[in-house]
Design an enzyme around this catalytic site. Structure first.
Site, PDB file in Angstrom:
ATOM      1  N   ASP A 246      27.658  10.655 -13.712  1.00 17.52           N
ATOM      2  CA  ASP A 246      26.632  11.275 -14.562  1.00 17.52           C
ATOM      3  C   ASP A 246      25.414  11.465 -13.678  1.00 17.52           C
ATOM      4  O   ASP A 246      24.705  10.503 -13.372  1.00 17.52           O
ATOM      5  CB  ASP A 246      26.327  10.358 -15.747  1.00 17.52           C
ATOM      6  CG  ASP A 246      25.403  10.998 -16.776  1.00 17.52           C
ATOM      7  OD1 ASP A 246      24.655  11.929 -16.412  1.00 17.52           O
ATOM      8  OD2 ASP A 246      25.415  10.557 -17.944  1.00 17.52           O
TER       9      ASP A 246
ATOM     10  N   HIS B  42      28.206   6.586 -28.112  1.00 16.39           N
ATOM     11  CA  HIS B  42      26.855   7.153 -27.981  1.00 16.39           C
ATOM     12  C   HIS B  42      26.797   8.469 -28.739  1.00 16.39           C
ATOM     13  O   HIS B  42      27.781   8.902 -29.362  1.00 16.39           O
ATOM     14  CB  HIS B  42      26.494   7.356 -26.505  1.00 16.39           C
ATOM     15  CG  HIS B  42      27.484   8.164 -25.733  1.00 16.39           C
ATOM     16  ND1 HIS B  42      27.650   9.530 -25.896  1.00 16.39           N
ATOM     17  CD2 HIS B  42      28.396   7.792 -24.785  1.00 16.39           C
ATOM     18  CE1 HIS B  42      28.593   9.967 -25.087  1.00 16.39           C
ATOM     19  NE2 HIS B  42      29.072   8.930 -24.395  1.00 16.39           N
TER      20      HIS B  42
ATOM     21  N   HIS C 273      16.098  13.437 -21.381  1.00 16.22           N
ATOM     22  CA  HIS C 273      16.135  13.344 -22.839  1.00 16.22           C
ATOM     23  C   HIS C 273      14.840  13.993 -23.318  1.00 16.22           C
ATOM     24  O   HIS C 273      13.816  13.333 -23.492  1.00 16.22           O
ATOM     25  CB  HIS C 273      16.248  11.894 -23.306  1.00 16.22           C
ATOM     26  CG  HIS C 273      17.554  11.266 -22.926  1.00 16.22           C
ATOM     27  ND1 HIS C 273      17.682   9.963 -22.537  1.00 16.22           N
ATOM     28  CD2 HIS C 273      18.809  11.780 -22.882  1.00 16.22           C
ATOM     29  CE1 HIS C 273      18.942   9.688 -22.261  1.00 16.22           C
ATOM     30  NE2 HIS C 273      19.646  10.785 -22.458  1.00 16.22           N
TER      31      HIS C 273
ATOM     32  N   HIS D 112      25.094   3.011 -18.849  1.00 16.45           N
ATOM     33  CA  HIS D 112      24.020   3.298 -17.899  1.00 16.45           C
ATOM     34  C   HIS D 112      24.203   2.485 -16.617  1.00 16.45           C
ATOM     35  O   HIS D 112      23.255   1.911 -16.084  1.00 16.45           O
ATOM     36  CB  HIS D 112      22.650   3.020 -18.534  1.00 16.45           C
ATOM     37  CG  HIS D 112      22.289   4.006 -19.603  1.00 16.45           C
ATOM     38  ND1 HIS D 112      21.263   3.788 -20.507  1.00 16.45           N
ATOM     39  CD2 HIS D 112      22.810   5.214 -19.920  1.00 16.45           C
ATOM     40  CE1 HIS D 112      21.183   4.815 -21.331  1.00 16.45           C
ATOM     41  NE2 HIS D 112      22.112   5.704 -20.988  1.00 16.45           N
TER      42      HIS D 112
ATOM     43  N   ASP E 110      21.750  17.784 -16.252  1.00 16.97           N
ATOM     44  CA  ASP E 110      22.363  16.525 -16.685  1.00 16.97           C
ATOM     45  C   ASP E 110      23.855  16.780 -16.900  1.00 16.97           C
ATOM     46  O   ASP E 110      24.261  17.275 -17.949  1.00 16.97           O
ATOM     47  CB  ASP E 110      21.689  16.055 -17.969  1.00 16.97           C
ATOM     48  CG  ASP E 110      22.181  14.695 -18.441  1.00 16.97           C
ATOM     49  OD1 ASP E 110      23.016  14.090 -17.755  1.00 16.97           O
ATOM     50  OD2 ASP E 110      21.722  14.240 -19.514  1.00 16.97           O
TER      51      ASP E 110
ATOM     52  N   GLU F 240      30.189  16.171 -19.726  1.00 20.03           N
ATOM     53  CA  GLU F 240      28.868  16.610 -20.208  1.00 20.03           C
ATOM     54  C   GLU F 240      28.468  17.912 -19.549  1.00 20.03           C
ATOM     55  O   GLU F 240      28.515  18.051 -18.340  1.00 20.03           O
ATOM     56  CB  GLU F 240      27.826  15.529 -19.905  1.00 20.03           C
ATOM     57  CG  GLU F 240      26.418  15.885 -20.312  1.00 20.03           C
ATOM     58  CD  GLU F 240      25.435  14.773 -19.982  1.00 20.03           C
ATOM     59  OE1 GLU F 240      24.364  14.725 -20.605  1.00 20.03           O
ATOM     60  OE2 GLU F 240      25.744  13.952 -19.094  1.00 20.03           O
TER      61      GLU F 240
ATOM     62  N   GLU G 106      28.140  15.969 -24.764  1.00 17.49           N
ATOM     63  CA  GLU G 106      28.744  14.938 -23.920  1.00 17.49           C
ATOM     64  C   GLU G 106      29.589  13.931 -24.705  1.00 17.49           C
ATOM     65  O   GLU G 106      29.250  12.753 -24.767  1.00 17.49           O
ATOM     66  CB  GLU G 106      27.658  14.203 -23.134  1.00 17.49           C
ATOM     67  CG  GLU G 106      26.484  13.702 -23.982  1.00 17.49           C
ATOM     68  CD  GLU G 106      25.453  12.945 -23.149  1.00 17.49           C
ATOM     69  OE1 GLU G 106      25.851  12.023 -22.417  1.00 17.49           O
ATOM     70  OE2 GLU G 106      24.270  13.288 -23.259  1.00 17.49           O
TER      71      GLU G 106
ATOM     72  N   HIS H 272      21.747  15.737 -26.541  1.00 10.08           N
ATOM     73  CA  HIS H 272      20.296  15.619 -26.679  1.00 10.08           C
ATOM     74  C   HIS H 272      19.639  16.859 -26.096  1.00 10.08           C
ATOM     75  O   HIS H 272      20.251  17.621 -25.345  1.00 10.08           O
ATOM     76  CB  HIS H 272      19.781  14.360 -25.963  1.00 10.08           C
ATOM     77  CG  HIS H 272      20.215  14.251 -24.529  1.00 10.08           C
ATOM     78  ND1 HIS H 272      19.611  14.952 -23.504  1.00 10.08           N
ATOM     79  CD2 HIS H 272      21.214  13.536 -23.940  1.00 10.08           C
ATOM     80  CE1 HIS H 272      20.204  14.657 -22.353  1.00 10.08           C
ATOM     81  NE2 HIS H 272      21.186  13.806 -22.583  1.00 10.08           N
TER      82      HIS H 272
ATOM     83  N   ARG I 268      33.782  10.590 -19.825  1.00  7.03           N
ATOM     84  CA  ARG I 268      32.702  11.375 -20.443  1.00  7.03           C
ATOM     85  C   ARG I 268      32.675  12.726 -19.752  1.00  7.03           C
ATOM     86  O   ARG I 268      32.823  12.811 -18.526  1.00  7.03           O
ATOM     87  CB  ARG I 268      31.346  10.671 -20.316  1.00  7.03           C
ATOM     88  CG  ARG I 268      30.195  11.448 -20.937  1.00  7.03           C
ATOM     89  CD  ARG I 268      28.951  10.576 -21.160  1.00  7.03           C
ATOM     90  NE  ARG I 268      28.285  10.126 -19.955  1.00  7.03           N
ATOM     91  CZ  ARG I 268      28.305   8.867 -19.516  1.00  7.03           C
ATOM     92  NH1 ARG I 268      28.984   7.944 -20.165  1.00  7.03           N
ATOM     93  NH2 ARG I 268      27.664   8.522 -18.412  1.00  7.03           N
TER      94      ARG I 268
ATOM     95  N   ASP J 128       0.825  -1.212   0.000  1.00  9.40           N
ATOM     96  CA  ASP J 128       0.000   0.000   0.000  1.00  9.40           C
ATOM     97  C   ASP J 128       0.865   1.271   0.000  1.00  9.40           C
ATOM     98  O   ASP J 128       0.444   2.317   0.477  1.00  9.40           O
ATOM     99  CB  ASP J 128      -0.952   0.004   1.197  1.00  9.40           C
ATOM    100  CG  ASP J 128      -0.216  -0.054   2.531  1.00  9.40           C
ATOM    101  OD1 ASP J 128       1.009  -0.276   2.517  1.00  9.40           O
ATOM    102  OD2 ASP J 128      -0.876   0.120   3.575  1.00  9.40           O
TER     103      ASP J 128
ATOM    104  N   TYR K 225      35.640   5.413 -24.420  1.00  9.36           N
ATOM    105  CA  TYR K 225      35.452   4.248 -23.556  1.00  9.36           C
ATOM    106  C   TYR K 225      36.362   3.118 -24.043  1.00  9.36           C
ATOM    107  O   TYR K 225      36.208   2.629 -25.165  1.00  9.36           O
ATOM    108  CB  TYR K 225      33.990   3.807 -23.573  1.00  9.36           C
ATOM    109  CG  TYR K 225      33.048   4.954 -23.252  1.00  9.36           C
ATOM    110  CD1 TYR K 225      32.703   5.243 -21.934  1.00  9.36           C
ATOM    111  CD2 TYR K 225      32.551   5.759 -24.271  1.00  9.36           C
ATOM    112  CE1 TYR K 225      31.864   6.314 -21.644  1.00  9.36           C
ATOM    113  CE2 TYR K 225      31.711   6.829 -23.986  1.00  9.36           C
ATOM    114  CZ  TYR K 225      31.374   7.105 -22.668  1.00  9.36           C
ATOM    115  OH  TYR K 225      30.558   8.170 -22.373  1.00  9.36           O
TER     116      TYR K 225
END
Length: 443
Positions: A263, A353, A364, A246, A274, A413, A390, A357, A411, A42, A394
């Protein structure tokens, strides 16, 4: 801070007026709020409002429905919301109710959502088209169809049902793509809070030993500045974990000599920041780490310097991919004929990547990228757009490269606003030069 950086009622009224101007005459738009989602038995997850509904109303209660009707050029707005319920409010919190909604939210009328099935046939009668969000939510589509059926069965009473169903999202998404001065102020505040959190993370490495402890420090910095929640699940990735794009387990021990890729961004009054920063756990870059880091940093600055009205992600990607390809060839990480490597976009083996964005109410964020037949994002930038930039490199531990590069994941960003003459970096308070990072971490 969150109480200061808010969106005014006048702006929500303007958003609805602007949206309605794009509607056909004799049409209705029906925009649904989100509903609460059960977490365990609940208890519910923290409620996150549907961003399109929030954009048009500023109303943060679940289960609401906004109806915008346009008849012969005249626009009216009706909100259906949860009714006042003293018993429920004692347990779960206050509701706005219907009596205060017209003044607080600037709608023409407000009724209990429990009564919506009674009102909708009259609202839809005689309309030509219905706008709603085509989102794959079968519950929404079923409700719309049910109300249309209610109108159709009253044909003998002279009721006429709408014949066109139109997607409301393209209209709203175009509006959301260009930020107002009030939105920019909120996003600037969210960015500054997030930048302070990244500073805190850098200094916390001297005290803590696990990724989750650094995450906790950042969440604390968000919250004490009025941003109670992160805009997305924070990535706090030490060493080779940074090669998982991620990665959110955030449960590993930090190791001296490793890099830590974070990140993370705060959400303030619905708007997201971000930011990604990568720095050494012990406060000092090794020579290989510094080399790759400065390559990524230079690529990012190349992209940011090119942002202005009329530029595009397609142009920025070409610049960055070319620059990184040259850099990786010079380091021996990419090998072969340079032109062939460029033609075959082989940099994507290590820069895996996209370059950036849109950013706004969603991390995003929505908005057309102008993707052409070549698959590239050709939409020209306009003042008021906010985006991330960004780039990253890697190199996992099992990569077929010189051992000194293995396990490096970097990275960087930032959040960038397009201005009339160029751009503004909203996240500049998060240190990112090698010198600034090492100075902060050594202090």
């Amino acid at each position: 801070m969150s109480a200061t950086f808010t969106i005014s009622l006048d702006e929500f009224l303007l958003r609805r007026t602007t949206f309605a101007a794009q509607m056909q005459n004799n049409s209705v738009a029906i925009i649904f709020a989100n509903t609460e989602v059960t977490r365990s038995n609940d208890t519910e997850y923290h409620f996150c409002q549907d961003k399109n509904f929030f954009y048009l109303t500023g109303f943060n209660e679940p289960d609401g429905i906004l109806v915008i009707a346009k008849v012969k050029g005249e626009v009216s707005t009706t909100l259906f919301s949860l009714p006042k319920d003293p018993h429920h409010e004692v347990w779960h919190g206050r509701r706005l109710g219907q009596a205060l909604a017209t003044e607080s939210l600037g709608v023409d009328a407000c009724f209990s959502v429990d009564d919506i099935d009674t009102h909708m046939p009259d609202i839809l009668n005689g309309m030509h088209a219905v706008y709603y969000s085509f989102s794959g939510n079968q519950g929404v589509a079923a409700k719309i169809q049910g109300w249309l059926d209610d109108v159709r069965v009253r044909a003998r009473q002279g009721f006429v049902a709408p014949t066109a169903l139109l997607d409301a999202k393209p209209i709203i998404h175009e509006q959301r793509l260009i930020k107002s001065s009030q939105e920019i102020a909120v996003m600037q505040a969210a960015s500054e809070i997030s930048g302070k959190a990244h500073q805190r993370a850098m200094t916390a490495c001297k005290t803590f030993q696990f990724e989750y402890q650094i995450e906790a420090e950042m969440l604390h910095e968000f919250a004490i500045n009025g941003a109670r929640f992160a805009a997305y699940n924070s990535i706090v990735a030490g060493g080779d974990n940074g090669n998982i794009l991620h990665y959110t387990a955030n449960d590993m021990a930090l190791k001296q000599g490793d890099l830590l890729l974070i990140d993370a961004g705060a959400e303030l009054n619905g708007y997201a920041a971000d930011i990604t920063r990568t720095f050494p756990v012990n406060g000092t870059f090794t020579d290989p780490q510094k080399t790759i880091y400065n390559l990524v940093l230079a690529a990012q600055q190349l992209a940011i310097d090119a942002i202005k009205p009329g530029a595009s992600f397609a142009e920025l990607n070409t610049k960055v991919n070319t620059f990184l390809t040259h850099g990786l060839v010079d380091l021996g990480i990419l090998q072969g004929d340079l032109q062939t490597l460029l033609d075959e976009n082989m940099v994507k083996k290590y820069f895996i990547h996209g370059l950036g964005h849109w950013l706004g109410l969603d991390v995003h964020d929505v908005g057309d990228y102008g993707i052409g037949e070549d698959g590239k994002q050709h939409r020209p930038f306009e003042p008021g757009m906010v985006m991330t930039i960004e780039p990253g490199i890697y190199i996992p531990l099992d990569a077929d490269v010189d051992e000194k590069w293995r396990g490096i994941a970097i990275r960087i960003e930032d959040n960038v606003l397009v201005t009339e003459s160029g751009c503004q970096n909203l996240t500049i308070n998060a240190p990112k030069s090698v010198e600034d990072i090492e100075q902060l971490m050594g202090s």
